[in-house]
Design a protein around this motif. Structure first.
Motif, PDB file in Angstrom:
ATOM      1  N   VAL A  33     -10.518  -7.469 -15.736  1.00 56.69           N
ATOM      2  CA  VAL A  33      -9.813  -7.008 -14.421  1.00 56.69           C
ATOM      3  C   VAL A  33      -9.649  -8.436 -13.588  1.00 56.69           C
ATOM      4  O   VAL A  33     -10.745  -9.076 -13.296  1.00 56.69           O
ATOM      5  CB  VAL A  33     -10.155  -5.928 -13.731  1.00 56.69           C
ATOM      6  CG1 VAL A  33      -9.412  -5.479 -12.539  1.00 56.69           C
ATOM      7  CG2 VAL A  33     -10.264  -4.781 -14.640  1.00 56.69           C
ATOM      8  N   ASP A  35      -8.171  -9.151  -9.414  1.00 57.21           N
ATOM      9  CA  ASP A  35      -7.417  -8.858  -8.179  1.00 57.21           C
ATOM     10  C   ASP A  35      -6.851  -9.930  -7.635  1.00 57.21           C
ATOM     11  O   ASP A  35      -7.206 -10.939  -7.465  1.00 57.21           O
ATOM     12  CB  ASP A  35      -8.417  -8.156  -7.359  1.00 57.21           C
ATOM     13  CG  ASP A  35      -9.192  -6.990  -7.972  1.00 57.21           C
ATOM     14  OD1 ASP A  35      -8.433  -6.211  -8.609  1.00 57.21           O
ATOM     15  OD2 ASP A  35     -10.394  -6.895  -7.624  1.00 57.21           O
ATOM     16  N   ASN A  89       1.129  -1.072  -8.212  1.00 52.51           N
ATOM     17  CA  ASN A  89       0.156  -2.149  -7.896  1.00 52.51           C
ATOM     18  C   ASN A  89      -0.911  -2.505  -9.251  1.00 52.51           C
ATOM     19  O   ASN A  89      -1.964  -3.248  -8.843  1.00 52.51           O
ATOM     20  CB  ASN A  89      -0.816  -1.454  -6.845  1.00 52.51           C
ATOM     21  CG  ASN A  89      -0.061  -1.248  -5.664  1.00 52.51           C
ATOM     22  OD1 ASN A  89       0.710  -2.365  -5.040  1.00 52.51           O
ATOM     23  ND2 ASN A  89      -0.465  -0.172  -4.693  1.00 52.51           N
ATOM     24  N   ASN A  90      -0.402  -2.220 -10.389  1.00 52.92           N
ATOM     25  CA  ASN A  90      -1.288  -2.454 -11.387  1.00 52.92           C
ATOM     26  C   ASN A  90      -0.257  -3.209 -12.761  1.00 52.92           C
ATOM     27  O   ASN A  90       0.783  -2.635 -12.790  1.00 52.92           O
ATOM     28  CB  ASN A  90      -1.950  -1.402 -12.212  1.00 52.92           C
ATOM     29  CG  ASN A  90      -3.088  -0.786 -11.064  1.00 52.92           C
ATOM     30  OD1 ASN A  90      -4.076  -1.421 -11.264  1.00 52.92           O
ATOM     31  ND2 ASN A  90      -2.598   0.024 -10.154  1.00 52.92           N
ATOM     32  N   ARG A 113      -5.854  -7.109 -16.833  1.00 55.95           N
ATOM     33  CA  ARG A 113      -5.234  -6.177 -16.064  1.00 55.95           C
ATOM     34  C   ARG A 113      -5.503  -6.928 -14.672  1.00 55.95           C
ATOM     35  O   ARG A 113      -6.618  -7.145 -14.096  1.00 55.95           O
ATOM     36  CB  ARG A 113      -6.066  -4.745 -16.050  1.00 55.95           C
ATOM     37  CG  ARG A 113      -5.420  -3.636 -15.183  1.00 55.95           C
ATOM     38  CD  ARG A 113      -6.034  -2.335 -15.595  1.00 55.95           C
ATOM     39  NE  ARG A 113      -5.237  -1.438 -14.687  1.00 55.95           N
ATOM     40  CZ  ARG A 113      -6.304  -0.687 -13.617  1.00 55.95           C
ATOM     41  NH1 ARG A 113      -7.664  -1.160 -13.556  1.00 55.95           N
ATOM     42  NH2 ARG A 113      -5.857  -0.061 -12.919  1.00 55.95           N
ATOM     43  N   ARG A 115      -4.838  -6.059 -10.501  1.00 56.31           N
ATOM     44  CA  ARG A 115      -4.643  -5.143  -9.403  1.00 56.31           C
ATOM     45  C   ARG A 115      -4.035  -5.855  -8.437  1.00 56.31           C
ATOM     46  O   ARG A 115      -4.773  -6.736  -7.786  1.00 56.31           O
ATOM     47  CB  ARG A 115      -6.046  -4.320  -9.201  1.00 56.31           C
ATOM     48  CG  ARG A 115      -6.427  -3.562 -10.539  1.00 56.31           C
ATOM     49  CD  ARG A 115      -7.816  -2.833 -10.164  1.00 56.31           C
ATOM     50  NE  ARG A 115      -9.158  -3.791  -9.748  1.00 56.31           N
ATOM     51  CZ  ARG A 115     -10.373  -3.704  -9.609  1.00 56.31           C
ATOM     52  NH1 ARG A 115     -10.693  -2.359  -9.970  1.00 56.31           N
ATOM     53  NH2 ARG A 115     -10.867  -4.476  -9.442  1.00 56.31           N
ATOM     54  N   LYS A 117      -3.488  -5.932  -4.440  1.00 58.33           N
ATOM     55  CA  LYS A 117      -4.207  -5.079  -3.214  1.00 58.33           C
ATOM     56  C   LYS A 117      -3.347  -5.396  -2.141  1.00 58.33           C
ATOM     57  O   LYS A 117      -3.132  -6.507  -1.522  1.00 58.33           O
ATOM     58  CB  LYS A 117      -5.527  -5.963  -3.167  1.00 58.33           C
ATOM     59  CG  LYS A 117      -6.418  -5.773  -4.471  1.00 58.33           C
ATOM     60  CD  LYS A 117      -6.849  -4.240  -4.647  1.00 58.33           C
ATOM     61  CE  LYS A 117      -8.073  -4.138  -5.517  1.00 58.33           C
ATOM     62  NZ  LYS A 117      -8.359  -2.915  -5.658  1.00 58.33           N
TER      63      LYS A 117
END
Length: 341
Positions: A33, A35, A89-90, A113, A115, A117
């Motif tokens: 993941v 961000d 948002n993903n 993935r 994300r 924010k």
């Protein structure tokens, strides 16, 4: 030379043949993941270098470069990606990492993935807080701004700020007061630059006054008020200056007055014509008649009053733009709709 792993003869890379080298050395170690922050107001993405308004794919490519370092001994790595939206948002990214070492290349495929924010960039936070550093005041020299000037100044300032494309340059608010306009701006530099441009575009003088606002990281912070005073007159105004009647034909960088009686033009610094007084006058295209007596007259289009026109036209023109005042009718070098703004 031979491979220390499998014994194959041929070129080696750190003692390994190409096949064993590629097998033992992945290009990157991808996380599951990642961000990234996106401003919910302007759409800017945040990177290590700060906020910027860039395409989402460019932002994601930059995120991969920043967050996923190349593994030793790879010398260079480039990323290509395909993004699939999971929701607002993903994202699911399918990534190819291309590594280079000497004359070898290796492509590593992986998924990650991302994300997104929601956040607010520094500029949007300041705008919402109505933050400002510089103030740009626009006034008339001894007069109120006209409605046309108000619109033109607003348009120019807004267009220049938008065209700058700098998220740190913005207008916090605009106030109309004292017959002029006040612009509250994000930086002192922006206020100074706009003041110069307004002066060059509309004619007028510029002054500035700093005021201590506070301290930031141990340094004194000043708010600078930049004042632009637009000239006392507009192109097309008729004024009495030193007993002569004249029309204003230019206001920048000098005020140019054309003597209506003689046709002679002279230029002045704005401060040198502050004593001039505006005179009520009409400007229109009039019929010109050449009388048998040799006199040349202009005929008012509504009242049909005829007045001698000065200076008389050099040819036998039948129509001309004239300035009509209590002193008489005068030939004008300006169009009938000369700007009063």
């Amino acid at each position: 030379m031979f491979c220390v792993e499998c014994g194959a003869e041929g070129p080696t890379y750190q003692g390994l043949c190409a096949r064993d080298f590629l097998r033992k050395h992945p290009v990157v170690a991808p996380p599951e993941v990642l961000d990234i922050e996106r401003c919910s107001s302007c759409g800017s993405f945040r990177s290590k270098s700060g906020w910027s308004k860039i395409d989402r794919e460019l932002a994601l490519t930059g995120l991969l470069r920043e967050a996923i370092p190349k593994l030793s001994p790879w010398e260079r790595v480039t990323f290509t990606l395909v993004a699939r939206d999971e929701d607002a948002n993903n994202l699911s990214l399918t990534v190819k990492a291309l590594g280079r070492f000497e004359d070898l290349q290796s492509v590593q495929d992986f998924r990650v993935r991302v994300r997104i924010k929601p956040s607010l960039c520094d500029s949007c936070q300041k705008q919402r807080g109505r933050y400002f550093e510089g103030v740009l005041q626009v006034r008339g020299d001894g007069r109120d701004l006209t409605s046309q000037e108000m619109r033109a100044v607003r348009t120019l300032v807004s267009a220049r700020v938008d065209r700058a494309g700098d998220p740190a340059a913005f207008i916090s608010r605009i106030e109309e007061l004292h017959g002029g306009l006040d612009f509250y701006l994000s930086t002192n530099a922006l206020g100074k630059a706009l003041a110069r441009e307004l002066s060059e575009s509309f004619g007028g003088s510029v002054s500035s006054s700093p005021k201590l606002f506070g301290q930031k990281q141990g340094r004194e912070v000043y708010r600078v008020t930049s004042l632009v005073r637009l000239g006392a007159f507009h192109i097309g105004d008729v004024v009495r200056h030193k007993e002569s009647l004249a029309e204003v034909t230019s206001v920048r960088p000098f005020v140019v007055l054309r003597d209506l009686a003689t046709g002679e033009s002279r230029r002045f610094k704005p401060k040198d014509v502050r004593s001039a007084k505006r005179v009520d006058a009409e400007r229109f295209e009039a019929k010109i008649e050449h009388l048998e007596s040799g006199e040349v007259v202009a005929v008012h289009p509504e009242s049909e009053e005829a007045r001698p026109v000065r200076p008389p036209p050099k040819d036998r023109t039948v129509r001309a733009v004239v300035v009509w005042t209590q002193d008489g009718a005068f030939l004008s070098f300006l169009p009938p709709e000369a700007s009063k703004a």
